[in-house]
Design a protein around this motif. Sequence first.
Motif, short mmCIF file in Angstrom:
data_model
loop_
_atom_site.label_atom_id
_atom_site.label_comp_id
_atom_site.label_asym_id
_atom_site.label_seq_id
_atom_site.Cartn_x
_atom_site.Cartn_y
_atom_site.Cartn_z
N TYR A 107 -20.91 -1.43 2.22
CA TYR A 107 -21.56 -0.26 2.83
C TYR A 107 -22.66 -0.63 3.84
O TYR A 107 -23.11 0.21 4.59
N LYS A 129 -31.12 5.37 -1.94
CA LYS A 129 -30.19 6.19 -1.12
C LYS A 129 -30.52 7.68 -1.27
O LYS A 129 -30.58 8.43 -0.30
N GLN A 293 -28.54 8.36 12.23
CA GLN A 293 -27.88 9.33 11.35
C GLN A 293 -27.09 10.36 12.16
O GLN A 293 -26.04 10.82 11.74
N GLY A 301 -17.83 13.08 10.90
CA GLY A 301 -17.38 14.47 10.81
C GLY A 301 -16.25 14.83 11.75
O GLY A 301 -15.87 16.00 11.82
N ARG A 375 -18.48 0.71 -6.11
CA ARG A 375 -19.76 0.62 -6.81
C ARG A 375 -19.75 -0.67 -7.64
O ARG A 375 -18.68 -1.19 -7.98
N ASN A 441 -23.43 9.83 -3.66
CA ASN A 441 -23.04 9.49 -2.30
C ASN A 441 -22.02 10.47 -1.72
O ASN A 441 -21.36 10.19 -0.73
N CYS A 443 -20.21 13.37 0.30
CA CYS A 443 -20.35 13.69 1.72
C CYS A 443 -21.36 14.82 1.95
O CYS A 443 -21.20 15.92 1.42
C1 HEM Z 1 -12.71 16.97 5.89
C2 HEM Z 1 -13.77 16.39 6.38
C3 HEM Z 1 -14.59 15.34 5.68
C4 HEM Z 1 -14.25 14.50 4.66
C5 HEM Z 1 -12.93 14.42 3.92
C6 HEM Z 1 -15.41 13.65 4.40
C7 HEM Z 1 -15.46 12.68 3.40
C8 HEM Z 1 -16.52 11.83 3.20
C9 HEM Z 1 -16.55 10.77 2.25
C10 HEM Z 1 -15.42 10.43 1.28
C11 HEM Z 1 -17.74 10.13 2.38
C12 HEM Z 1 -18.20 8.88 1.67
C13 HEM Z 1 -18.45 8.97 0.21
C14 HEM Z 1 -18.73 7.59 -0.36
O1 HEM Z 1 -18.67 6.58 0.35
O2 HEM Z 1 -19.01 7.53 -1.55
C15 HEM Z 1 -18.47 10.79 3.43
C16 HEM Z 1 -19.71 10.44 3.86
C17 HEM Z 1 -20.38 11.04 4.89
N1 HEM Z 1 -20.00 12.16 5.57
FE1 HEM Z 1 -18.25 13.15 5.33
N2 HEM Z 1 -16.40 14.00 5.26
C18 HEM Z 1 -15.96 15.02 6.06
C19 HEM Z 1 -16.66 15.67 7.05
C20 HEM Z 1 -17.95 15.40 7.38
C21 HEM Z 1 -18.72 16.15 8.36
C22 HEM Z 1 -18.22 17.38 9.12
C23 HEM Z 1 -19.93 15.52 8.46
C24 HEM Z 1 -21.13 15.88 9.30
C25 HEM Z 1 -21.14 16.26 10.53
C26 HEM Z 1 -19.93 14.39 7.54
C27 HEM Z 1 -20.97 13.52 7.37
C28 HEM Z 1 -20.97 12.46 6.49
C29 HEM Z 1 -22.04 11.48 6.42
C30 HEM Z 1 -23.31 11.46 7.26
C31 HEM Z 1 -21.67 10.58 5.42
C32 HEM Z 1 -22.45 9.37 4.95
C33 HEM Z 1 -23.10 9.59 3.60
C34 HEM Z 1 -24.53 10.03 3.65
O3 HEM Z 1 -25.15 9.99 4.74
O4 HEM Z 1 -25.04 10.42 2.59
N3 HEM Z 1 -18.72 14.37 6.91
N4 HEM Z 1 -17.71 11.84 3.91
#
Ligand code: HEM
Length: 501
Positions: A107, A129, A293, A301, A375, A441, A443
Motif C-alpha cells: 500500500y 490511517k 488526496q 473514482g 493485511r 480501509n 472506500c
Molecule cells: C464503484 C466504484 C468504486 C469502487 C468499487 C471502489 C472500491 C474501492 C476499494 C476496494 C478501495 C480499497 C479498499 C482497501 O484497499 O482496503 C477503495 C479505496 C478508495 N476509494 Fe474507492 N471505489 C469506488 C469509487 C470511488 C469514488 C467515486 C471515489 C472518490 C471520488 C473513491 C475514492 C477512494 C479513495 C480515496 C480510496 C483510498 C482509501 C482512503 O483514502 O481511505 N472510490 N475504493
Amino acid sequence: MSLSWPTEPVRPSLVLFAAILLSFACGFALYRRHFTGLASIPGPYWASFTRLWQVYHIFIGDHNLCSISLHEKHGYFVRIAPEEVSVSHPDGPRIILQALLRKGDWYRIFAVPDFRFKTPQSTLDAKAKIKRSKLFLSGFSLSNLLKSEQYYDANIGQLLNWMDAHAAEHRPMHLDKFFSYTAFDNAGEAVFSQSFGFIAKGEDIDGSIENSRYLNRYLGIAGYFYWLHVLLVANPIMTWLGIMPIGHVFRTSKTALQKRRADPDARFDIIAHWLRTQKQAPDQLSDREIESQATLSVAAGSDTLSCALQSFVYHMIKHPASWRRARAEIREAQAKGHCTDRVISYHDSQELVYVQACLSEAMRMFGPSPFGLARVAPPGGLRIGDQYFPKGTVLSINPQVMQRSKDCWGPDAHEWNPDRWLIGHAGAKYKFFLVYGMGYNRCPGEHLAQLQLSKIAATLVRDYNICQVDPTNEWVCKTFLNCVPHSWPVYIEKQQDTEQR
Ligand code: HEM
C-alpha cells in the motif's frame, strides 16, 4: 615459435564464490518453500519461492482470474507469494478486514507524487490511517455530495446526448469509453467543481485515460518493489521535474486546485471541506497532502465507476428479462409521478428496489476491485477456521474471489440472480460483499459511486434499448490495479422512438 592458447585457469576463488552464492539462493528458496509456517498451504509451485509468480500475472493482466481458479482448486487458502496467503474463508472478512490489522507494505505505493506525501491509503498502521482519514471524511458525506447533483446531471446529460446521437445514426457505440469519460468528469466535479471535458468532447483528451491505464499496471507491480520505485520515480527530483504520465488529468487537477484556492466563493465541493479542515488544523494537513488526496480520489473514482457501469449494462443486456423487469418497476414509479427528470434523481432512484438489486448483483458478478486487500498477521499470529498463520504473514482477500464463493453465496454463486438481494435477510449478504472493501480501509467514495450508479443505471433502463453488435461477443478485460473491460460495441435504440412506433 609455437602458438598456444592461453591456459590460465579460472580462479578457484571465483568458482567457489559462485557455488556458495548458488547454494545460498537454493537453500533460501527451499527454506521458503518447505520450512516456514506457510509450507503446508497449497498454491502454485513458483509462488512459494518468489513474488515474481504474482508479479508476472499482474503484468499480463490475469491475476484476478488466477486467484479465482486457484481457490476453486485449493479451497480457502492459497499461497500466492512466499509470505502471502490469499484467503476466501467466510470468516476472512471479519477476522482480517474488520480488525485493526496493519496493511501490507504494498500500500505504500499510494504515497503520491512521491514518498514524502502520505495519503490515508499509503498509511499502513490502522490507527494512523483512521486518524489521517478523518481529516478528509466530511468531504465524502452523502449530504455534501448531493449538493452537486445538478453538475453530475450535466455530465450524465452529455452521455445521454452521445447515446442519442449514436441511436439516431444507428452507429455502434463503445459504451466503455463514454462511461469512463463521464466517470472522470464527475470525479472532477465532485472533488474540485470542474470536469475534465472528456464527455463534452467525447474523446480521451491527450490520451490521458489510456495513459492512466499504463500507470495502473505499473503501480500494481511497483508496490512490490517499493525502494526501486522511490529511487526511480517517487522521489523529490521527479516531483520537481513534474513528470507525470497522466498529463491532462494531472494538469487539470492542479489548475483547478489553484483556481479553487483563489476563489472563496467557489462551490462547497470536496476540496472546500478539506481546505476548511486545513484552516482549523494547519499543522495536520499540508497543501501537498490535499493535492495528493485529490489526485488519488479522481484516480480511485473513475475506472472503478466505469467498470461498475459496464458490468451493470453488460449483464443486464445478457439477461433481458432483468432489463424488462427493471423497466416495469420504473414505469410504475413514473405512473406515481416519480423518475420523470431527464436524469433520474438520486432520491427517486433509491425507491427502485429491483434496479438496486441488479446493481449489487452486477458488482458481485464482476466487481471493479480485483486486487487482494492485504493485511498483516499481528504478533501472536492469527487463526482462521482450522488454519493458523504466524505473525507477519500477509493475508489478502480478493473481492472478486469472495464475490464468486459458493460458501458465501450458495451453489448459484457464478450465476446472475438479482433476486438473491431481495429474498431472506439481504443485509446479511453484505458481510461478504467486498466491492468497496471493508473495515477501517473501506472506500470513502462509496456514496459518490452509488449516487452516480443509481442515477445512470435507472436512466439507461428507462430510456434505451441496448444490444451488442455481436451478441455472442464477450468483453475483453485485462486486470492490473483496476479492471476496465472494453471491446463490446453496442447498438442503442431510444426508448421513446420505439414506443411511438
Ligand atoms: C464503484 C466504484 C468504486 C469502487 C468499487 C471502489 C472500491 C474501492 C476499494 C476496494 C478501495 C480499497 C479498499 C482497501 O484497499 O482496503 C477503495 C479505496 C478508495 N476509494 Fe474507492 N471505489 C469506488 C469509487 C470511488 C469514488 C467515486 C471515489 C472518490 C471520488 C473513491 C475514492 C477512494 C479513495 C480515496 C480510496 C483510498 C482509501 C482512503 O483514502 O481511505 N472510490 N475504493
